[in-house]
Design an enzyme around this catalytic site. Structure first.
Site, PDB file in Angstrom:
ATOM      1  N   ILE A 154       8.522 -43.869 -82.983  1.00 66.01           N
ATOM      2  CA  ILE A 154       6.982 -44.414 -82.613  1.00 66.01           C
ATOM      3  C   ILE A 154       6.953 -45.356 -83.911  1.00 66.01           C
ATOM      4  O   ILE A 154       7.668 -45.406 -84.909  1.00 66.01           O
ATOM      5  CB  ILE A 154       6.245 -43.210 -82.903  1.00 66.01           C
ATOM      6  CG1 ILE A 154       6.078 -42.653 -84.145  1.00 66.01           C
ATOM      7  CG2 ILE A 154       5.916 -42.250 -81.477  1.00 66.01           C
ATOM      8  CD1 ILE A 154       4.811 -41.439 -84.218  1.00 66.01           C
ATOM      9  N   ASP A 155       5.983 -46.573 -83.502  1.00 67.23           N
ATOM     10  CA  ASP A 155       5.560 -47.420 -84.316  1.00 67.23           C
ATOM     11  C   ASP A 155       5.099 -47.133 -85.634  1.00 67.23           C
ATOM     12  O   ASP A 155       4.689 -45.982 -85.948  1.00 67.23           O
ATOM     13  CB  ASP A 155       4.651 -48.360 -83.715  1.00 67.23           C
ATOM     14  CG  ASP A 155       5.057 -49.028 -82.413  1.00 67.23           C
ATOM     15  OD1 ASP A 155       6.276 -48.866 -82.263  1.00 67.23           O
ATOM     16  OD2 ASP A 155       4.140 -49.141 -81.641  1.00 67.23           O
ATOM     17  N   LYS A 156       5.439 -48.086 -86.656  1.00 63.92           N
ATOM     18  CA  LYS A 156       5.095 -47.753 -88.095  1.00 63.92           C
ATOM     19  C   LYS A 156       3.755 -47.258 -88.336  1.00 63.92           C
ATOM     20  O   LYS A 156       3.119 -46.448 -88.622  1.00 63.92           O
ATOM     21  CB  LYS A 156       5.666 -49.153 -88.930  1.00 63.92           C
ATOM     22  CG  LYS A 156       4.925 -48.841 -90.213  1.00 63.92           C
ATOM     23  CD  LYS A 156       4.897 -50.325 -91.143  1.00 63.92           C
ATOM     24  CE  LYS A 156       4.409 -50.173 -92.432  1.00 63.92           C
ATOM     25  NZ  LYS A 156       4.446 -51.561 -93.091  1.00 63.92           N
ATOM     26  N   THR A 158       1.519 -46.053 -86.042  1.00 63.85           N
ATOM     27  CA  THR A 158       1.153 -45.299 -85.025  1.00 63.85           C
ATOM     28  C   THR A 158       1.479 -43.823 -85.930  1.00 63.85           C
ATOM     29  O   THR A 158       2.332 -43.510 -86.485  1.00 63.85           O
ATOM     30  CB  THR A 158       1.996 -45.309 -83.582  1.00 63.85           C
ATOM     31  OG1 THR A 158       1.601 -46.487 -83.098  1.00 63.85           O
ATOM     32  CG2 THR A 158       1.481 -44.183 -82.776  1.00 63.85           C
ATOM     33  N   ARG A 257       0.496 -50.386 -76.056  1.00 64.78           N
ATOM     34  CA  ARG A 257       0.056 -51.457 -76.844  1.00 64.78           C
ATOM     35  C   ARG A 257      -0.061 -52.649 -75.961  1.00 64.78           C
ATOM     36  O   ARG A 257      -0.991 -53.268 -75.536  1.00 64.78           O
ATOM     37  CB  ARG A 257       0.553 -51.944 -78.051  1.00 64.78           C
ATOM     38  CG  ARG A 257       0.611 -50.425 -79.047  1.00 64.78           C
ATOM     39  CD  ARG A 257       1.375 -50.700 -80.157  1.00 64.78           C
ATOM     40  NE  ARG A 257       1.024 -51.910 -81.199  1.00 64.78           N
ATOM     41  CZ  ARG A 257       1.713 -52.253 -82.224  1.00 64.78           C
ATOM     42  NH1 ARG A 257       2.629 -51.778 -82.424  1.00 64.78           N
ATOM     43  NH2 ARG A 257       1.148 -53.247 -82.755  1.00 64.78           N
TER      44      ARG A 257
END
Length: 347
Positions: A154-156, A158, A257
């Protein structure tokens, strides 16, 4: 984002009969026979659309499809004693509640301080199993110092639940579930605007922008990009922003997103997708100050991986985890609730 690669090979007409694992080791550069064996043991190799074992003898004209998880890290990964929120752990896997701001794996500009650095340190003091056997009370072989093997990320910025394998075989088994879209994943996101409906589905192929490779968008060309489907449901309305639950049918880079921006509702404070400016609301300076305070309170995209469910690679049991919102998103929602309540009071 899922971390696997798919290979498709059509066997040459002149190919002599050969064991499948030996054939694939020759055809797949840099892939060990152990990794091929793990893929076969977890039903990640198909021959002519049927599951095949390592001992299968390859024949001319066979179509072979192989699903392989990407390598978990490279030689630059070093163990670091980092604070980790471990939700669940056993000899095969670990479920982590990733904090916002933590990068998942080393990359240019972030070679230390990542989740993998922390997990490598954490696992250095534990033992694991060398395979998926021994689930009926038998003593399984013990292998010291299991390694963290990513199956998704998962994104930094998030927050929320992440699943990490501790053996190659477990990684292959779990990666297959991501590939087959049988993993249960639910996110909560605060988005700009008041959605017209209570439920909806966004379907659109995603590709990276040519002008900025860090950002993805929905391409109008059905032959380009990667197929992506997001289901959303309204949880709470605040007039100018809305709390939604997003259920991933696929798991592409920045899927939620990009999809929410595509339908005109970017995530709150998502700088990469246009959500870090006032998109809905009044022109009063008091409101602008309120939103700026909200941005400061939650200085990232308001996105949290709340639910994770999957089939355990050894026991076959379905595991289900839920993680409450982190402090920044919880405080952000309380601020919007208070603002909405105050705005609805009669003068």
């Amino acid at each position: 984002m899922e971390l696997y690669e798919r290979h498709r090979i059509v066997v040459d007409p002149g190919q002599e009969p050969e064991r499948l694992d030996k054939f694939l080791q020759m055809r797949l550069s840099g892939v060990s026979r152990n990794k091929i064996q793990s893929a076969a043991d977890t039903n990640c190799i198909l021959v002519n659309d049927s599951v095949a074992k390592s001992s299968y003898k390859v024949k001319p004209g066979d179509t072979i499809v192989v699903l392989l998880p990407y390598p978990p890290h490279n030689e630059e990964l070093v163990p670091q004693n980092l604070p980790l929120d471990i939700v669940y752990e056993d000899p095969y896997l670990v479920v982590v509640n990733k904090q916002p701001g933590m990068v998942v794996h080393p990359a240019p500009g972030n070679y230390t301080g990542t989740l993998l650095n922390g997990l490598l340190y954490h696992l250095s003091g534990t033992s694991g199993t060398s395979g998926l056997s021994g689930t009926s009370g038998d003593s399984a072989p013990v292998a010291p110092s299991p390694q963290p093997y990513l199956v998704h990320r998962i994104d930094k910025d998030t927050s929320g639940l992440m699943l990490v394998a501790k053996t190659e075989e477990a990684q292959a088994f779990l990666a297959k579930q991501f590939f087959d879209h049988t993993i249960e994943r639910k996110y909560q996101a605060l988005v700009w605007g008041n959605l017209d409906d209570d439920d909806g589905t966004i379907e659109g192929n995603l590709e990276r922008l040519a002008s900025d490779r860090r950002v993805v968008h929905v391409t109008p060309d059905p032959d380009r990009g990667k197929h992506a489907v997001t289901h959303w449901h309204v949880l709470e309305r605040f007039g100018y922003v809305t709390l939604v639950e997003c259920v991933l049918e696929t798991g592409r880079t920045h899927q939620i997103r990009a999809h929410m921006r595509h339908i005109g509702h970017p995530l709150f404070n998502d700088a990469a997708y246009g959500g870090d400016t006032i998109l809905k609301g009044t022109t009063f300076s008091k409101y602008r100050q309120f939103v700026d305070n909200c941005f400061s309170l939650c200085p990232r995209q308001a996105l949290h991986a709340r639910v994770l469910g999957f089939v355990h690679p050894a026991t076959g049991e379905t595991l289900h985890f839920e993680q409450e919102l982190p402090a920044d998103m919880a405080a952000l929602l309380e601020k919007w609730r208070a603002y909405t309540a105050a705005s609805s009071r009669p003068e």
